[in-house]
Structures are given as C-alpha cells and as structure tokens.
Write a protein that holds these residues in place. Sequence first.
Motif, PDB file in Angstrom:
ATOM      1  N   ILE A  54     -52.099   5.541 -61.035  1.00 51.57           N
ATOM      2  CA  ILE A  54     -53.022   4.417 -61.274  1.00 51.57           C
ATOM      3  C   ILE A  54     -52.661   3.765 -62.608  1.00 51.57           C
ATOM      4  O   ILE A  54     -52.566   4.445 -63.638  1.00 51.57           O
ATOM      5  CB  ILE A  54     -54.488   4.888 -61.273  1.00 51.57           C
ATOM      6  CG1 ILE A  54     -54.786   5.688 -59.998  1.00 51.57           C
ATOM      7  CG2 ILE A  54     -55.423   3.685 -61.391  1.00 51.57           C
ATOM      8  CD1 ILE A  54     -56.218   6.175 -59.872  1.00 51.57           C
ATOM      9  N   GLY A  55     -52.450   2.439 -62.573  1.00 49.02           N
ATOM     10  CA  GLY A  55     -51.924   1.738 -63.748  1.00 49.02           C
ATOM     11  C   GLY A  55     -50.408   1.809 -63.697  1.00 49.02           C
ATOM     12  O   GLY A  55     -49.735   2.255 -64.612  1.00 49.02           O
ATOM     13  N   THR A  56     -49.897   1.346 -62.567  1.00 50.06           N
ATOM     14  CA  THR A  56     -48.475   1.468 -62.228  1.00 50.06           C
ATOM     15  C   THR A  56     -47.568   0.795 -63.247  1.00 50.06           C
ATOM     16  O   THR A  56     -46.524   1.322 -63.625  1.00 50.06           O
ATOM     17  CB  THR A  56     -48.257   0.766 -60.860  1.00 50.06           C
ATOM     18  OG1 THR A  56     -49.139   1.359 -59.926  1.00 50.06           O
ATOM     19  CG2 THR A  56     -46.846   0.848 -60.378  1.00 50.06           C
TER      20      THR A  56
ATOM     21  N   MET B  44     -51.709  10.387 -61.967  1.00 53.40           N
ATOM     22  CA  MET B  44     -51.013   9.798 -63.121  1.00 53.40           C
ATOM     23  C   MET B  44     -51.910   8.718 -63.738  1.00 53.40           C
ATOM     24  O   MET B  44     -52.204   7.712 -63.080  1.00 53.40           O
ATOM     25  CB  MET B  44     -49.706   9.124 -62.668  1.00 53.40           C
ATOM     26  CG  MET B  44     -48.758   9.980 -61.858  1.00 53.40           C
ATOM     27  SD  MET B  44     -47.715  11.016 -62.862  1.00 53.40           S
ATOM     28  CE  MET B  44     -46.818   9.804 -63.815  1.00 53.40           C
ATOM     29  N   LEU B  45     -52.312   8.941 -64.953  1.00 54.10           N
ATOM     30  CA  LEU B  45     -53.083   7.932 -65.698  1.00 54.10           C
ATOM     31  C   LEU B  45     -52.339   7.724 -67.016  1.00 54.10           C
ATOM     32  O   LEU B  45     -52.764   8.181 -68.080  1.00 54.10           O
ATOM     33  CB  LEU B  45     -54.518   8.419 -65.933  1.00 54.10           C
ATOM     34  CG  LEU B  45     -55.380   8.552 -64.672  1.00 54.10           C
ATOM     35  CD1 LEU B  45     -56.710   9.247 -64.983  1.00 54.10           C
ATOM     36  CD2 LEU B  45     -55.647   7.184 -64.038  1.00 54.10           C
ATOM     37  N   VAL B  46     -51.184   7.111 -66.900  1.00 58.37           N
ATOM     38  CA  VAL B  46     -50.268   7.018 -68.033  1.00 58.37           C
ATOM     39  C   VAL B  46     -50.446   5.646 -68.692  1.00 58.37           C
ATOM     40  O   VAL B  46     -50.187   4.616 -68.061  1.00 58.37           O
ATOM     41  CB  VAL B  46     -48.812   7.260 -67.562  1.00 58.37           C
ATOM     42  CG1 VAL B  46     -47.859   7.205 -68.736  1.00 58.37           C
ATOM     43  CG2 VAL B  46     -48.709   8.613 -66.879  1.00 58.37           C
ATOM     44  N   ALA B  47     -50.910   5.681 -69.930  1.00 62.13           N
ATOM     45  CA  ALA B  47     -51.142   4.460 -70.718  1.00 62.13           C
ATOM     46  C   ALA B  47     -52.063   3.485 -69.996  1.00 62.13           C
ATOM     47  O   ALA B  47     -51.811   2.282 -69.981  1.00 62.13           O
ATOM     48  CB  ALA B  47     -49.813   3.791 -71.093  1.00 62.13           C
ATOM     49  N   VAL B  48     -53.109   3.995 -69.395  1.00 68.67           N
ATOM     50  CA  VAL B  48     -54.074   3.094 -68.734  1.00 68.67           C
ATOM     51  C   VAL B  48     -55.499   3.316 -69.246  1.00 68.67           C
ATOM     52  O   VAL B  48     -56.266   2.355 -69.377  1.00 68.67           O
ATOM     53  CB  VAL B  48     -53.983   3.161 -67.195  1.00 68.67           C
ATOM     54  CG1 VAL B  48     -54.371   4.503 -66.643  1.00 68.67           C
ATOM     55  CG2 VAL B  48     -54.824   2.076 -66.548  1.00 68.67           C
TER      56      VAL B  48
ATOM     57  N   VAL C 173     -59.215   1.097 -61.826  1.00 67.05           N
ATOM     58  CA  VAL C 173     -59.492   2.502 -62.153  1.00 67.05           C
ATOM     59  C   VAL C 173     -60.965   2.707 -62.524  1.00 67.05           C
ATOM     60  O   VAL C 173     -61.500   3.806 -62.359  1.00 67.05           O
ATOM     61  CB  VAL C 173     -58.530   2.992 -63.272  1.00 67.05           C
ATOM     62  CG1 VAL C 173     -58.896   2.408 -64.631  1.00 67.05           C
ATOM     63  CG2 VAL C 173     -58.478   4.502 -63.339  1.00 67.05           C
ATOM     64  N   ARG C 174     -61.613   1.632 -62.977  1.00 69.72           N
ATOM     65  CA  ARG C 174     -63.029   1.756 -63.376  1.00 69.72           C
ATOM     66  C   ARG C 174     -63.946   1.940 -62.175  1.00 69.72           C
ATOM     67  O   ARG C 174     -65.126   2.249 -62.339  1.00 69.72           O
ATOM     68  CB  ARG C 174     -63.448   0.523 -64.188  1.00 69.72           C
ATOM     69  CG  ARG C 174     -62.727   0.441 -65.524  1.00 69.72           C
ATOM     70  CD  ARG C 174     -62.947  -0.893 -66.180  1.00 69.72           C
ATOM     71  NE  ARG C 174     -62.366  -1.974 -65.375  1.00 69.72           N
ATOM     72  CZ  ARG C 174     -62.350  -3.254 -65.745  1.00 69.72           C
ATOM     73  NH1 ARG C 174     -62.855  -3.605 -66.910  1.00 69.72           N
ATOM     74  NH2 ARG C 174     -61.807  -4.174 -64.967  1.00 69.72           N
ATOM     75  N   VAL C 175     -63.385   1.710 -60.981  1.00 72.48           N
ATOM     76  CA  VAL C 175     -64.188   1.911 -59.758  1.00 72.48           C
ATOM     77  C   VAL C 175     -63.445   2.943 -58.896  1.00 72.48           C
ATOM     78  O   VAL C 175     -62.896   2.618 -57.832  1.00 72.48           O
ATOM     79  CB  VAL C 175     -64.375   0.577 -58.989  1.00 72.48           C
ATOM     80  CG1 VAL C 175     -65.507   0.695 -57.971  1.00 72.48           C
ATOM     81  CG2 VAL C 175     -64.648  -0.583 -59.937  1.00 72.48           C
TER      82      VAL C 175
ATOM     83  N   ASP D  96     -52.890  -0.587 -59.013  1.00 73.76           N
ATOM     84  CA  ASP D  96     -52.971  -1.405 -60.234  1.00 73.76           C
ATOM     85  C   ASP D  96     -53.950  -2.538 -59.972  1.00 73.76           C
ATOM     86  O   ASP D  96     -54.204  -2.896 -58.823  1.00 73.76           O
ATOM     87  CB  ASP D  96     -51.585  -1.962 -60.601  1.00 73.76           C
ATOM     88  CG  ASP D  96     -51.460  -2.252 -62.089  1.00 73.76           C
ATOM     89  OD1 ASP D  96     -50.812  -1.453 -62.805  1.00 73.76           O
ATOM     90  OD2 ASP D  96     -52.012  -3.274 -62.555  1.00 73.76           O
ATOM     91  N   ASN D  97     -54.482  -3.113 -61.056  1.00 73.37           N
ATOM     92  CA  ASN D  97     -55.410  -4.238 -60.850  1.00 73.37           C
ATOM     93  C   ASN D  97     -54.766  -5.584 -61.163  1.00 73.37           C
ATOM     94  O   ASN D  97     -55.451  -6.591 -61.179  1.00 73.37           O
ATOM     95  CB  ASN D  97     -56.703  -4.055 -61.658  1.00 73.37           C
ATOM     96  CG  ASN D  97     -56.482  -4.227 -63.152  1.00 73.37           C
ATOM     97  OD1 ASN D  97     -55.358  -4.180 -63.625  1.00 73.37           O
ATOM     98  ND2 ASN D  97     -57.555  -4.407 -63.893  1.00 73.37           N
TER      99      ASN D  97
END
Length: 274
Positions: free
Chosen positions: A72-74, A152-156, A127-129, A99-100
């Motif tokens: 998430i946060g590709t 994976m939540l890398v730099a997000v 990611v907030r939802v 990703d958003n």
Amino acid sequence: MTGLDTTVPHSARRYNYWLGGKDNFEADRHSGDAIAERWPDIITAARENRLFLRRSVRYAVRHVGVRQFLDIGTGLPTADNTHQVAQAIDPFCRILYVDNDPLVLTHARALLTSTPEGGCAYLEGDVRVPEKILEDPALQETLDLSQPVVLMLVAVMHFVSDADDPYRVVATLLDALPSGSLLVLSHASYDLIPAEQAARLIEEDYPGKEGFHSRTRAEVSAFFEGLRLLGQPGPAGGGSRRPGLISEWRRGPEDGQVPPRSAVSTWGGVGRKP
Ligand SMILES: C[S@@+](CC[C@H](N)C(=O)[O-])C[C@H]1O[C@@H](n2cnc3c(N)ncnc32)[C@H](O)[C@@H]1O
C-alpha cells in the motif's frame, strides 16, 4: 484519468522527482525543491528507503518464505519494485498494489507486469480507509488470506495524520492477515536531522508541508506493537524491541557506503505477527 490534478503537489510524483524520475509536474518539482532546501538529505533518505524496500522484500521471500504482498503506497514504478524483487527469487509470488494516486495506478498497470506463474493486481485505494481495501474483490482474487502476507507500508504512513488514526489503520490491516504475516514499515522522522533544519521544516510554510507528519522513534515503534521484530541485531542477540534506522537494517555490500544517520532519519523495520 479522473482525479488527477497536476497543479497540486503529490507525494508519489515528488518522490519520483527526488529519485530522478520523469513522472512529475511543475507543482511536484516546486514542492520537492522547497522541501529539499530545508532538508537537503531528503534525496539520500529517499534512496535509502528504496534500498530498505528491496532488502526487506528479499528477506521476506528468501528467509521467511512469505510469497504474498499487500503493498500500500506503491509509488510510481522505478527500479526494483516489490514484485520484481520478489519474483526474481520466486516467480510464484503474488502482489496486490494499492495507491490513491491515479497516475501511479495507470503507470503501474502498464509497467508492473507479473511473471506468468505469479500475479500482480492494482487497486485504487486509500490507506486511511483500510476496510475498503480489505473488502475489495481484487484482494481476495489476488491474495490467499489463509496464508501469510507481507503488508508493505513503506514511506506511506507519514502521510497519515493523527486525526486519521494511523495506529488503527495498521491494526485493522494486520487483523485481517493470518499468523506469520509480516509488517514492513518505514517512516520518515525529524529525530536525527539537525535542530535548525527541523525548526525550519516545522515553522516555515512551503508547498507539501501540510501532508507530511513526522513521528519519533517511539511513535514509529508503536506501529509494531504485538509483533516480533525480525532481522535486527539487539542486545545479547535477542533482537531489538524497537525499529531502527532503515539504512542499518540488514545492509549488504551491494547497498554502497553507509550514509550518516542524520542523512537518513527514517525509522523502520520488519515485524512478524505471532
Ligand atoms: C514516498 S512514496 C513511497 C513509494 C514506495 N512505497 C517506496 O517506498 O518506494 C508514497 C506513496 O504513497 C502513496 N500515498 C500517499 N498517501 C496515500 C494514501 N492515503 N493512501 C494510499 N496511498 C497513499 C503516494 O501516492 C505514493 O505513491
């Protein structure tokens, strides 16, 4: 492409600019320069973040044996994206990218192509939802939730404000994953940068400031609550109880010279769900 406003700086395109990519617009470059003027090492931190992503994905597949990824946060496709690193070790790995940013998703669909044996899918999600991501049919179609998954939540998460309850977000996602799943998380911080730079970043106004939320090492550690940190040396070989600097996590000779700690100032780690 709906929802694409190129006049507002976006974190994916600004990051692409810092990494030397071409998928960015004037507003992203302007914001990127304004931040880099106050935090000149941000480019080193961004590069180190990519190296951490590569090492953590390799570690997950090779040493822990997890072959599914919820990334998430590709980010905009660059070298060594999650599926490329994972499928180079095991072509059967499966990845759901989320990703958003509509630009990220358009590029990802075109460029992030799976091996025939494995699978890659893409989801526009925030990611907030987390509930919406978890309910999406693409998730069930791509990942087998009876088997461990690397979240994976890398730099997000530094783009998620306290008002959006980042700890609830991570806990909700981890709750949906089975025992043995991993959390790979990195998070930029003002902890180690020189005090006068931190003061400028906090006190001055510049484009892109409002969306970023620095957290301390203790605050980043709280994302790993209840997980066992892996791959980190600790006192008496027992492993550390806190995430460390991403540049120091299982660094190898191929990662080049170790940058100064103050140039990285990003906490992160890999935690395993019991
Ligand atoms: C700094 S980039 C990190 C990319 C990649 N994970 C890496 O570490 O190289 C942050 C990414 O998070 C995405 N992002 C920011 N806020 C988000 C949100 N609320 N939901 C989903 N993705 C988000 C951005 O579009 C961007 O692609």
